[in-house]
Motif scaffolding. Sequence first.
Motif, PDB file in Angstrom:
ATOM      1  N   PHE A   5       0.871  -1.173   0.000  1.00 20.38           N
ATOM      2  CA  PHE A   5       0.000   0.000   0.000  1.00 20.38           C
ATOM      3  C   PHE A   5       0.911   1.227   0.000  1.00 20.38           C
ATOM      4  CE2 PHE A   5      -2.368  -3.458   1.855  1.00 20.38           C
ATOM      5  CZ  PHE A   5      -3.544  -3.418   1.115  1.00 20.38           C
ATOM      6  N   LEU A   6       0.608   2.168  -0.869  1.00 22.85           N
ATOM      7  CA  LEU A   6       1.534   3.264  -1.151  1.00 22.85           C
ATOM      8  C   LEU A   6       0.853   4.610  -0.958  1.00 22.85           C
ATOM      9  CD1 LEU A   6       4.304   4.119  -2.455  1.00 22.85           C
ATOM     10  CD2 LEU A   6       3.155   3.912  -4.673  1.00 22.85           C
ATOM     11  N   LYS A   7       1.481   5.466  -0.153  1.00 22.71           N
ATOM     12  CA  LYS A   7       1.002   6.846   0.023  1.00 22.71           C
ATOM     13  C   LYS A   7       2.112   7.794  -0.420  1.00 22.71           C
ATOM     14  CE  LYS A   7       1.060  10.627   2.941  1.00 22.71           C
ATOM     15  NZ  LYS A   7       2.106  11.198   3.816  1.00 22.71           N
ATOM     16  N   ILE A   8       1.773   8.730  -1.312  1.00 20.55           N
ATOM     17  CA  ILE A   8       2.760   9.666  -1.868  1.00 20.55           C
ATOM     18  C   ILE A   8       2.282  11.091  -1.657  1.00 20.55           C
ATOM     19  CG2 ILE A   8       4.054  10.358  -3.913  1.00 20.55           C
ATOM     20  CD1 ILE A   8       3.385   7.627  -5.142  1.00 20.55           C
ATOM     21  N   ASP A   9       3.086  11.872  -0.962  1.00 21.16           N
ATOM     22  CA  ASP A   9       2.771  13.285  -0.737  1.00 21.16           C
ATOM     23  C   ASP A   9       4.070  14.079  -0.796  1.00 21.16           C
ATOM     24  OD1 ASP A   9       1.721  15.714  -0.128  1.00 21.16           O
ATOM     25  OD2 ASP A   9       1.027  15.207   1.878  1.00 21.16           O
TER      26      ASP A   9
END
Length: 300
Positions: free
Chosen positions: A152-156
């Motif tokens: 699961f990938l979160k990009i900010d």
Amino acid sequence: MSKIKSALKNLRDYFFNDKLTKLLSLNTNKNLCIDIGAAKFEHVQWKTFLLSDKTEWIAIDPNKADLTYLDHWRWNAKLNIENVAISKHGGLMDFYITNVPTGSSLKKIRIDESMKNRIDEKYFFPIKKTQIKTVSAKELVQNYWKPQMDIFLKIDIQGYGMDILESLEELIKKNIILGIEIESSLYAKPIYENSSKFSEISKYLEQFGYELINLKVINLKKNSNKNNYLPNECDSVFSLQQNIIKRKKLSSKINQLCFYNCYKMYDEMRNFYSENEDLHEQFEKINSKKMFEKLLSEKL
């Protein structure tokens, strides 16, 4: 004192959390949660995974001072801290430090003429250009990922989302990444030069079998009763389409339920659960079928 505060928060997050989240967190399977741009606080939206000891959590940010909150980790997930800058290919890159540090980026800032009356230039300028050593997203993820893990990938990271996706394209093509949350611009002409727009990210992911399941639009200024403001950026959430997840192993299906739960996508959970008999059998096996169905029905 900080340790006591951390312990109290941990008790609050577990015992005062909703029962469905607790049930799912106890039944997650091995997964890798990657938080790229982890400054200031953990991504609590993913509490279902944070509460699970089957989660390998990677917090990534180049600013060490912004990661001090991790000194007292209060979750069951195993924490890994990467105090590095992430890029598409790695190596030495130009880095643009803005007047307000949260606007800093690997992308050059250029405010188009059409936006000059809308943007507070003091947020960005003066800009200090420097160089920074970066690690490719692909290389970093490969250091942690094991074949049995869902990702699961979160990009900010300001304006650099598409570059990260392209670095991880092999994992995306193979649908190993089940869910993605990504920040992107909604402007016709983004402030960060050559940065990705929401429309481009959506088109890119859809070709590999992903669909938009959640969208949070962030306006240029806060809305009031008197004014509406230009949409600035958005946090969009993509997941594999259900017909694709249906072909995956049971452990991935359970993790997918957990991902839906993170965004309170209860109708999607019900539809997915009803279409996958192996999920029914698994919850029956662990004596949680009636409880899960009851808790889910209460949310609908």
